[in-house]
Design a protein around this motif. Structure first.
Motif, PDB file in Angstrom:
ATOM      1  N   ARG A  54       0.855  -1.191   0.000  1.00 52.65           N
ATOM      2  CA  ARG A  54       0.000   0.000   0.000  1.00 52.65           C
ATOM      3  C   ARG A  54       0.889   1.238   0.000  1.00 52.65           C
ATOM      4  NH1 ARG A  54      -2.405  -3.783   3.277  1.00 52.65           N
ATOM      5  NH2 ARG A  54      -4.536  -4.379   2.713  1.00 52.65           N
ATOM      6  N   LEU A  55       1.669   1.343  -1.032  1.00 54.80           N
ATOM      7  CA  LEU A  55       2.688   2.392  -1.106  1.00 54.80           C
ATOM      8  C   LEU A  55       2.049   3.768  -1.257  1.00 54.80           C
ATOM      9  CD1 LEU A  55       5.782   2.673  -1.152  1.00 54.80           C
ATOM     10  CD2 LEU A  55       5.667   2.580  -3.636  1.00 54.80           C
ATOM     11  N   ARG A  56       2.557   4.719  -0.477  1.00 54.14           N
ATOM     12  CA  ARG A  56       2.067   6.089  -0.528  1.00 54.14           C
ATOM     13  C   ARG A  56       3.255   7.051  -0.533  1.00 54.14           C
ATOM     14  NH1 ARG A  56      -1.546   7.000   4.548  1.00 54.14           N
ATOM     15  NH2 ARG A  56       0.276   6.000   5.503  1.00 54.14           N
ATOM     16  N   VAL A  57       2.982   8.258  -0.985  1.00 56.49           N
ATOM     17  CA  VAL A  57       3.970   9.334  -0.984  1.00 56.49           C
ATOM     18  C   VAL A  57       3.405  10.482  -0.160  1.00 56.49           C
ATOM     19  CG1 VAL A  57       4.978  11.138  -2.444  1.00 56.49           C
ATOM     20  CG2 VAL A  57       5.131   8.746  -3.138  1.00 56.49           C
ATOM     21  N   GLY A  58       4.237  11.043   0.726  1.00 58.52           N
ATOM     22  CA  GLY A  58       3.798  12.121   1.599  1.00 58.52           C
ATOM     23  C   GLY A  58       4.411  13.457   1.225  1.00 58.52           C
ATOM     24  N   PHE A  59       3.569  14.469   1.080  1.00 58.89           N
ATOM     25  CA  PHE A  59       4.017  15.837   0.822  1.00 58.89           C
ATOM     26  C   PHE A  59       3.958  16.610   2.139  1.00 58.89           C
ATOM     27  CE2 PHE A  59       2.647  14.193  -3.207  1.00 58.89           C
ATOM     28  CZ  PHE A  59       3.517  14.745  -4.123  1.00 58.89           C
ATOM     29  N   LEU A  60       5.070  17.222   2.519  1.00 61.01           N
ATOM     30  CA  LEU A  60       5.162  17.904   3.802  1.00 61.01           C
ATOM     31  C   LEU A  60       4.326  19.178   3.807  1.00 61.01           C
ATOM     32  CD1 LEU A  60       6.531  17.759   6.580  1.00 61.01           C
ATOM     33  CD2 LEU A  60       8.404  19.143   5.617  1.00 61.01           C
ATOM     34  N   ARG A  61       3.451  19.277   4.803  1.00 64.75           N
ATOM     35  CA  ARG A  61       2.658  20.491   5.000  1.00 64.75           C
ATOM     36  C   ARG A  61       3.268  21.257   6.159  1.00 64.75           C
ATOM     37  NH1 ARG A  61      -3.470  18.093   4.484  1.00 64.75           N
ATOM     38  NH2 ARG A  61      -2.728  16.749   6.161  1.00 64.75           N
ATOM     39  N   PRO A  62       3.858  22.431   5.869  1.00 65.68           N
ATOM     40  CA  PRO A  62       4.537  23.179   6.936  1.00 65.68           C
ATOM     41  C   PRO A  62       3.551  23.760   7.932  1.00 65.68           C
ATOM     42  CG  PRO A  62       4.474  24.478   4.917  1.00 65.68           C
ATOM     43  CD  PRO A  62       3.925  23.122   4.570  1.00 65.68           C
ATOM     44  N   GLY A  63       4.065  24.049   9.111  1.00 62.05           N
ATOM     45  CA  GLY A  63       3.247  24.628  10.164  1.00 62.05           C
ATOM     46  C   GLY A  63       3.911  24.422  11.501  1.00 62.05           C
ATOM     47  N   VAL A  64       3.239  24.837  12.560  1.00 60.23           N
ATOM     48  CA  VAL A  64       3.783  24.643  13.901  1.00 60.23           C
ATOM     49  C   VAL A  64       3.993  23.159  14.166  1.00 60.23           C
ATOM     50  CG1 VAL A  64       3.367  24.990  16.367  1.00 60.23           C
ATOM     51  CG2 VAL A  64       2.658  26.747  14.705  1.00 60.23           C
ATOM     52  N   ASN A  65       3.030  22.352  13.740  1.00 55.80           N
ATOM     53  CA  ASN A  65       3.151  20.895  13.826  1.00 55.80           C
ATOM     54  C   ASN A  65       3.085  20.336  12.408  1.00 55.80           C
ATOM     55  OD1 ASN A  65       3.132  20.706  16.757  1.00 55.80           O
ATOM     56  ND2 ASN A  65       0.978  21.332  16.605  1.00 55.80           N
ATOM     57  N   PRO A  66       4.244  20.207  11.740  1.00 55.63           N
ATOM     58  CA  PRO A  66       4.245  19.749  10.341  1.00 55.63           C
ATOM     59  C   PRO A  66       3.573  18.392  10.198  1.00 55.63           C
ATOM     60  CG  PRO A  66       6.414  20.558  11.001  1.00 55.63           C
ATOM     61  CD  PRO A  66       5.595  20.460  12.251  1.00 55.63           C
ATOM     62  N   SER A  67       2.892  18.202   9.089  1.00 52.35           N
ATOM     63  CA  SER A  67       2.225  16.935   8.821  1.00 52.35           C
ATOM     64  C   SER A  67       2.421  16.571   7.360  1.00 52.35           C
ATOM     65  CB  SER A  67       0.728  17.019   9.158  1.00 52.35           C
ATOM     66  OG  SER A  67       0.098  18.008   8.362  1.00 52.35           O
ATOM     67  N   LEU A  68       2.033  15.355   6.998  1.00 57.10           N
ATOM     68  CA  LEU A  68       2.181  14.876   5.631  1.00 57.10           C
ATOM     69  C   LEU A  68       0.815  14.722   4.973  1.00 57.10           C
ATOM     70  CD1 LEU A  68       4.919  12.140   6.175  1.00 57.10           C
ATOM     71  CD2 LEU A  68       5.243  14.343   5.039  1.00 57.10           C
ATOM     72  N   ARG A  69       0.727  15.154   3.748  1.00 52.78           N
ATOM     73  CA  ARG A  69      -0.464  14.924   2.923  1.00 52.78           C
ATOM     74  C   ARG A  69      -0.158  13.721   2.035  1.00 52.78           C
ATOM     75  NH1 ARG A  69      -1.497  16.348  -2.236  1.00 52.78           N
ATOM     76  NH2 ARG A  69       0.309  17.741  -2.302  1.00 52.78           N
ATOM     77  N   TRP A  70      -0.924  12.650   2.197  1.00 48.60           N
ATOM     78  CA  TRP A  70      -0.592  11.383   1.559  1.00 48.60           C
ATOM     79  C   TRP A  70      -1.294  11.220   0.209  1.00 48.60           C
ATOM     80  CZ3 TRP A  70       3.333   8.710   3.334  1.00 48.60           C
ATOM     81  CH2 TRP A  70       3.689   8.835   4.678  1.00 48.60           C
ATOM     82  N   VAL A  71      -0.559  10.627  -0.741  1.00 46.43           N
ATOM     83  CA  VAL A  71      -1.083  10.317  -2.071  1.00 46.43           C
ATOM     84  C   VAL A  71      -0.725   8.868  -2.385  1.00 46.43           C
ATOM     85  CG1 VAL A  71      -1.029  10.884  -4.533  1.00 46.43           C
ATOM     86  CG2 VAL A  71      -0.832  12.713  -2.828  1.00 46.43           C
ATOM     87  N   ARG A  72      -1.691   8.082  -2.864  1.00 45.90           N
ATOM     88  CA  ARG A  72      -1.444   6.686  -3.187  1.00 45.90           C
ATOM     89  C   ARG A  72      -0.636   6.543  -4.476  1.00 45.90           C
ATOM     90  NH1 ARG A  72      -4.887   2.841  -1.011  1.00 45.90           N
ATOM     91  NH2 ARG A  72      -3.534   1.369  -2.111  1.00 45.90           N
TER      92      ARG A  72
END
Length: 347
Positions: free
Chosen positions: A174-192
């Protein structure tokens, strides 16, 4: 012990870079057969860091293998998200007019660890930089590696991040790629990931030779608006601005951060760039880029993929180097074909 004369004359001089009259190689990829393969079982455990050892015999073997097997090196395997696989064999059409260039730099080797002395990496935290070129092109691969966005829907990464040479790693199911979303608490936006492509020369290769073909292309399910980086053939060192390379990755000792580094290339062989950039596991698969002169200005283009570390015996002493896979003219042509189903006419 490696005889440095053998290292230079057999390995470096026998692999001369083929360059077209315009300075950019034009190699045509012609698909020959596409064969259905049994579905993958995704049984490999996987390792975000590749370590190999290369001795004098390894160097000679690389030389002979490449001279005898130029075409088969570009055959490739495609795997889809449902586990189905195909093997595509190709024919390689070389340019009619070629000239050969040889890098005549000195190839003295030094000892190198992953991190030594002061750590020259620094984390990119500014929202502006994280959303801008080239940092926005760096992505996180869900198996624990890094990749680089090279079109709106294609990511280039290291082959060992999804396949251990025998089977696909468990996380690639279930491979995914994460794009970093900057901010105080950085998170990843996932794409299959829709499909993956791996060179045939990576699959089943002896460990000491596998690093030469440690690259893979991931096709995303949908296009992305992030800035992406262009590819180029890895040039002779004298054509690389300052002889320096740069790459940004998700090193595992700095979770949730994008880490940038830059350093001079100390030497290169036909397939590999040996450099002293600090790196930790997780950075594997990062797009290694340099500044190239193109149409009157310097531009940043991806010329390789960070693979890991290689031990080389020099004067009987094993020494470690950080290594990137070079985009040679055939590899560049192969990746272009994977992306466009046609040859790339520019670099």
């Amino acid at each position: 012990m490696i005889n440095l004369g053998i290292f230079n004359s057999v390995y470096v001089s026998s692999f001369l870079i083929l360059i077209g009259a315009s300075g950019i190689p034009v190699i045509e990829i012609i698909p020959h057969h596409t064969l259905n393969l049994p579905p993958t079982n995704f049984t490999a455990l996987g390792d975000p860091q590749l370590n190999t050892v290369c001795s004098e015999q390894c160097i000679i073997q690389k030389s002979l293998q490449d001279q005898l097997d130029q075409v088969q090196q570009l055959d490739y395997e495609t795997t889809y998200s449902n586990g189905s696989r195909t093997l595509t064999t190709i024919e390689l059409k070389l340019p009619q007019n070629q000239k050969k260039l040889e890098d005549k730099r000195s190839y003295s080797l030094r000892s190198r660890r992953q991190i030594y002395g002061p750590d020259v990496r620094f984390s990119i935290r500014s929202r502006k930089f994280l959303q801008d070129f080239p940092f926005a092109a760096a992505v996180y691969v869900s198996t624990g590696c890094t990749g680089v966005l090279v079109t709106e829907r294609h990511v280039l990464t290291a082959a060992h991040c999804i396949h251990d040479g025998k089977d696909y790693v468990q996380g690639a199911r279930r491979l995914r790629v994460g794009f970093l979303r900057p901010g105080v608490n950085p998170s990843l936006r996932w794409v299959r990931v829709k499909s993956t492509r791996v060179p045939r020369r990576w699959i089943g290769a002896p460990a000491e030779l596998s690093m030469d073909y440690d690259y893979a292309l991931l096709e995303l399910r949908r296009p992305q608006s992030q800035p992406h980086m262009s590819l180029a053939v890895s040039p002779p060192l004298q054509n690389l601005a300052g002889g320096r390379v740069h790459f940004s990755g998700f090193d595992n000792d700095r979770p949730g951060e994008l880490v940038y580094r830059s350093c001079r290339v100390k030497q290169q062989t036909a397939h590999l760039l040996y450099q002293h950039c600090d790196a930790q596991p997780g950075a594997s698969g990062s797009g290694v880029y340099g500044r190239l002169w193109n149409k009157g200005r310097w531009v940043r283009k991806v010329i390789g993929i960070f693979s890991g570390h290689q031990w080389v015996e020099v004067f009987g002493q094993p020494r470690e180097y950080n290594v990137a896979v070079r985009l040679t003219p055939p590899k560049y042509a192969q990746i272009c074909y994977w992306i466009r189903s046609s040859s790339c006419k520019d670099g």
